[in-house]
Design a protein around this motif. Structure first.
Motif, PDB file in Angstrom:
ATOM      1  N   ALA A  10      -7.976   1.010  -9.558  1.00 44.65           N
ATOM      2  CA  ALA A  10      -7.865   0.367 -10.869  1.00 44.65           C
ATOM      3  C   ALA A  10      -7.980  -1.137 -10.708  1.00 44.65           C
ATOM      4  O   ALA A  10      -7.503  -1.705  -9.719  1.00 44.65           O
ATOM      5  N   ARG A  11      -8.605  -1.771 -11.680  1.00 45.55           N
ATOM      6  CA  ARG A  11      -8.655  -3.219 -11.733  1.00 45.55           C
ATOM      7  C   ARG A  11      -7.386  -3.762 -12.369  1.00 45.55           C
ATOM      8  O   ARG A  11      -6.883  -3.197 -13.341  1.00 45.55           O
ATOM      9  N   GLU A  18      -8.607  -5.021  -6.650  1.00 44.73           N
ATOM     10  CA  GLU A  18      -8.603  -3.595  -6.934  1.00 44.73           C
ATOM     11  C   GLU A  18      -7.339  -2.966  -6.370  1.00 44.73           C
ATOM     12  O   GLU A  18      -7.024  -3.110  -5.192  1.00 44.73           O
ATOM     13  N   LEU A  19      -6.618  -2.285  -7.234  1.00 42.64           N
ATOM     14  CA  LEU A  19      -5.416  -1.574  -6.830  1.00 42.64           C
ATOM     15  C   LEU A  19      -5.804  -0.148  -6.460  1.00 42.64           C
ATOM     16  O   LEU A  19      -6.506   0.528  -7.214  1.00 42.64           O
ATOM     17  N   ARG A  20      -5.360   0.308  -5.287  1.00 42.90           N
ATOM     18  CA  ARG A  20      -5.724   1.643  -4.808  1.00 42.90           C
ATOM     19  C   ARG A  20      -4.480   2.517  -4.690  1.00 42.90           C
ATOM     20  O   ARG A  20      -3.467   2.069  -4.149  1.00 42.90           O
ATOM     21  N   LEU A  21      -4.586   3.733  -5.180  1.00 40.62           N
ATOM     22  CA  LEU A  21      -3.529   4.731  -4.994  1.00 40.62           C
ATOM     23  C   LEU A  21      -3.950   5.652  -3.861  1.00 40.62           C
ATOM     24  O   LEU A  21      -5.000   6.297  -3.936  1.00 40.62           O
ATOM     25  N   SER A  29       1.101   5.674  -1.637  1.00 41.54           N
ATOM     26  CA  SER A  29       1.091   4.246  -1.338  1.00 41.54           C
ATOM     27  C   SER A  29       0.178   3.548  -2.339  1.00 41.54           C
ATOM     28  O   SER A  29      -0.876   4.086  -2.709  1.00 41.54           O
ATOM     29  N   MET A  30       0.597   2.371  -2.800  1.00 42.79           N
ATOM     30  CA  MET A  30      -0.271   1.510  -3.604  1.00 42.79           C
ATOM     31  C   MET A  30      -0.633   0.296  -2.767  1.00 42.79           C
ATOM     32  O   MET A  30       0.255  -0.371  -2.214  1.00 42.79           O
ATOM     33  N   LYS A  31      -1.935   0.010  -2.685  1.00 42.67           N
ATOM     34  CA  LYS A  31      -2.401  -1.061  -1.809  1.00 42.67           C
ATOM     35  C   LYS A  31      -3.403  -1.945  -2.539  1.00 42.67           C
ATOM     36  O   LYS A  31      -4.119  -1.500  -3.443  1.00 42.67           O
ATOM     37  N   ILE A  32      -3.435  -3.195  -2.128  1.00 41.43           N
ATOM     38  CA  ILE A  32      -4.499  -4.118  -2.492  1.00 41.43           C
ATOM     39  C   ILE A  32      -5.052  -4.687  -1.199  1.00 41.43           C
ATOM     40  O   ILE A  32      -4.322  -5.347  -0.449  1.00 41.43           O
ATOM     41  N   GLY A  33      -6.296  -4.387  -0.907  1.00 39.97           N
ATOM     42  CA  GLY A  33      -6.848  -4.766   0.391  1.00 39.97           C
ATOM     43  C   GLY A  33      -6.020  -4.127   1.496  1.00 39.97           C
ATOM     44  O   GLY A  33      -5.642  -2.958   1.414  1.00 39.97           O
ATOM     45  N   ILE A 152      -1.235 -11.089  -6.153  1.00 43.89           N
ATOM     46  CA  ILE A 152      -2.215 -10.351  -6.938  1.00 43.89           C
ATOM     47  C   ILE A 152      -2.834 -11.181  -8.047  1.00 43.89           C
ATOM     48  O   ILE A 152      -4.055 -11.269  -8.172  1.00 43.89           O
ATOM     49  N   ARG A 153      -1.995 -11.792  -8.868  1.00 43.60           N
ATOM     50  CA  ARG A 153      -2.454 -12.323 -10.147  1.00 43.60           C
ATOM     51  C   ARG A 153      -1.827 -13.684 -10.387  1.00 43.60           C
ATOM     52  O   ARG A 153      -0.618 -13.820 -10.492  1.00 43.60           O
TER      53      ARG A 153
END
Length: 224
Positions: A10-11, A18-21, A29-33, A152-153
Motif C-alpha cells: 500500500a502507498r 510503499e508499506l508491505r504486509l 510484519s509490516m515493513k517499509i524498505g 515514513i511521512r
C-alpha cells in the motif's frame, strides 16, 4: 524455516514509500524498505502505551481516548481490555489498506476488537482529528511513524513540533493525558513537551510482554 511471503502493499498518503504486509506462518510484519515497523510477535511496548495511559484515567468515569495509528491493533486491544463499558475509543488510521488488512488477513489477530461497540475506526489523518476536536479527549495515544523522529511521512512531524503539541493540548480535556510511543529517547522532544505546558513522565519499556527485546520509550504528558 518457513519463508516470508508478501501479502499486499500500500502507498502511504503524502509519502513516496510503499508499506508491505508480510506473513510467515501465523506471524505478520509490516515493513517499509528494509525497516520493520511492527511485528505481530512484538507487542509489549504498544500494549504498555495503552495500559499505562489508562491507569492514569482511573478517576474518569467515561473516558474518551483517541489512538493515532491502528497498526496491528496492539494498543486498541490493550485499551479495550482494561477500560470499562462507558469508555469510547476513536482510532484514526491514515492508510486505508491497514484497516482492510485488519479485517482480512490479520482478522484472527484483531479478534472481536473492531466490532467492540466502544471502538470507532476512522480512515483519517490523526492530525486533522486533533485539530477539529477541541477539549474532546481524556487521552491521546500516538503510535505514529517511528515517534518524534519519523521514517515514513514528513507531515507527521506536525504532531511532534511545538504547534502540534499545542493543538494536542487544546484537544485534551483538563487533566488529559498525551501518551507518545517512540523507538528510542529524544531529549529535545521531552523539552518541547514541557515548553508546551505539559507535566512529563518518560518511561522505558521493552518490545515484548516478557520484558525482553529492544528498549522503547513512552512519554506520558499531562495537561494540568
Amino acid at each position: 524455516m518457513i519463508p516470508w511471503k508478501q501479502i499486499d502493499t500500500a502507498r502511504v498518503p503524502g509519502a513516496e514509500v510503499e508499506l508491505r504486509l508480510m506473513q510467515r506462518g501465523n506471524e505478520f510484519s509490516m515493513k517499509i524498505g528494509p525497516n520493520e515497523l511492527m511485528n505481530s510477535r512484538l507487542s509489549g511496548s504498544e500494549e504498555a502505551l495503552a495500559t499505562l495511559a489508562c491507569r492514569r484515567l482511573e478517576a474518569v468515569k467515561a473516558p474518551h481516548l483517541l489512538i493515532g495509528g491502528l497498526g496491528m491493533g496492539f494498543t486498541l486491544r490493550a485499551a479495550l481490555a482494561v477500560l470499562g463499558p462507558k469508555a469510547r475509543i476513536t482510532v484514526a488510521e491514515l492508510v486505508p489498506a491497514v484497516i482492510a488488512w485488519a479485517k482480512g488477513p490479520m482478522a484472527e489477530i484483531f479478534g472481536d476488537s473492531l466490532g467492540d461497540p466502544r471502538a470507532s475506526i476512522l480512515c483519517a489523518d490523526v492530525i486533522e482529528v486533533i485539530q477539529s476536536h477541541p477539549a474532546t479527549f481524556d487521552a491521546i495515544l500516538l503510535d505514529v511513524d517511528n515517534g518524534p523522529e519519523g521514517l515514513i511521512r514528513k507531515a507527521n512531524d506536525a504532531l511532534y513540533d511545538s504547534s502540534g503539541l499545542k493543538a494536542i493540548r487544546r484537544a485534551l480535556r483538563p487533566g488529559g493525558v498525551l501518551a507518545v510511543w517512540s523507538s528510542g529517547p529524544h531529549p529535545a522532544f521531552s523539552k518541547r513537551l514541557r515548553d508546551a505546558g505539559f507535566a512529563v513522565n518518560e518511561v522505558a519499556v521493552r518490545a515484548t510482554a516478557r520484558r525482553s527485546g529492544a528498549r522503547h520509550v513512552i512519554w506520558f504528558a499531562t495537561r494540568p
